[in-house]
Design an enzyme around this catalytic site. Sequence first.
Site, PDB file in Angstrom:
ATOM      1  CG  ASN A   9     -28.884 -41.678 -33.833  1.00  0.00           C
ATOM      2  OD1 ASN A   9     -29.837 -40.903 -33.695  1.00  0.00           O
ATOM      3  ND2 ASN A   9     -28.904 -42.925 -33.375  1.00  0.00           N
ATOM      4  CE  LYS A  11     -27.543 -42.655 -29.978  1.00  0.00           C
ATOM      5  NZ  LYS A  11     -26.875 -43.588 -29.079  1.00  0.00           N
ATOM      6  CG  HIS A  95     -30.176 -47.118 -32.771  1.00  0.00           C
ATOM      7  ND1 HIS A  95     -30.034 -47.293 -31.413  1.00  0.00           N
ATOM      8  CD2 HIS A  95     -29.074 -46.446 -33.193  1.00  0.00           C
ATOM      9  CE1 HIS A  95     -28.893 -46.731 -31.031  1.00  0.00           C
ATOM     10  NE2 HIS A  95     -28.296 -46.205 -32.090  1.00  0.00           N
ATOM     11  CD  GLU A  97     -29.742 -45.553 -28.152  1.00  0.00           C
ATOM     12  OE1 GLU A  97     -30.330 -44.663 -28.791  1.00  0.00           O
ATOM     13  OE2 GLU A  97     -28.539 -45.469 -27.823  1.00  0.00           O
ATOM     14  CD  GLU A 169     -24.892 -47.633 -33.907  1.00  0.00           C
ATOM     15  OE1 GLU A 169     -24.317 -46.554 -34.044  1.00  0.00           O
ATOM     16  OE2 GLU A 169     -26.026 -47.741 -33.419  1.00  0.00           O
ATOM     17  N   GLY A 175     -22.730 -45.130 -26.110  1.00  0.00           N
ATOM     18  CA  GLY A 175     -22.933 -44.185 -25.015  1.00  0.00           C
ATOM     19  C   GLY A 175     -22.150 -44.521 -23.765  1.00  0.00           C
ATOM     20  CB  SER A 215     -17.931 -44.717 -27.476  1.00  0.00           C
ATOM     21  OG  SER A 215     -18.905 -44.980 -26.486  1.00  0.00           O
TER      22      SER A 215
HETATM   23  P1  13P Z   1     -22.655 -42.965 -29.125  1.00  0.00           P
HETATM   24  O1  13P Z   1     -21.755 -42.433 -30.212  1.00  0.00           O
HETATM   25  O2  13P Z   1     -23.215 -41.889 -28.243  1.00  0.00           O
HETATM   26  O3  13P Z   1     -22.034 -44.093 -28.393  1.00  0.00           O
HETATM   27  O4  13P Z   1     -23.944 -43.568 -29.892  1.00  0.00           O
HETATM   28  C1  13P Z   1     -23.745 -44.444 -30.941  1.00  0.00           C
HETATM   29  C2  13P Z   1     -25.038 -44.688 -31.602  1.00  0.00           C
HETATM   30  O5  13P Z   1     -25.901 -45.320 -31.036  1.00  0.00           O
HETATM   31  C3  13P Z   1     -25.253 -44.107 -32.929  1.00  0.00           C
HETATM   32  O6  13P Z   1     -26.420 -44.606 -33.503  1.00  0.00           O
END
Ligand code: 13P
Length: 263
Positions: A9, A11, A95, A97, A169, A175, A215
């Site tokens: 991902n 992002k 997701h 976010e 997640e 993150g 992470s």
């Molecule tokens: P990180 O691996 O940067 O923590 O992000 C995880 C994530 O949100 C994948 O969709």
Amino acid sequence: MRDVVVAANWKMHTTPADAGELARTIASRTREPGVTRVICPPYVCLAAVGAALADADPDVAVGAQNIHHELAGAFTGEIAAPMLEGLATWVIVGHSERRRDAAETDELIGRKLGRATDAGLRPILCVGEQLSERETGRATDVVDAQLRGALAGHDPVEMTAHGLVIAYEPVWAIGTGRNATGADAAAMAETIRASLSTLGWADGADVVPILYGGSVTSANIGAFLAEPSIDGALVGGASLKPDEMAGIVARAAITARARGLAG
Ligand code: 13P
């Protein structure tokens, strides 16, 4: 046997000018039998990534990071599932976010799931609890409610036929550099499979791949893939780094071989 999946991902990173090259590099560094690889760049990079992968390694799939819950209409700035034809074969739905920043509800996410499968896209449904929810012992209830909300009204047979994948997640691990333990992730995967069973997935325990996200790095992926209930990873930050992706997919290939998927 369930697929072993590593999904990237990206992002809100990369541009149409540089995404193709990054995808090409990752594809060439992750050529391992038995691992399903997916790269989910921003919408504007889908075409560049698709073109690069068609040339470099057509086995790497392209996914979108979101779709709208309607098919068309007055929704400025949005992208509907049918618009992704020829650009993506997978899509991330729900997701955290987007739950956070776009106030996506479980009901809305459920509608997106239906749009995804109607358009022939393989969905990755994201679920996961906040830190406060984990600290107050509510993590499993929260994830169960997210699954119930998003999957309500969907036919398990149809969802399975479309290759539904669930990504656990935990929000506090995204993150932050603070990953869950393999045991935490495995326990939640068991909860998710139990929820699927009560939602009508008679074989829910066996057929739906469950990924861990939060992470993930080449250094910690082994802790997750050592758990038989975890089938791969949804990778954020580390997925922009070819060295990291090479290490993550190499570890996933060990699991794929152990499961007899490597052909
Ligand atoms: P990180 O691996 O940067 O923590 O992000 C995880 C994530 O949100 C994948 O969709």
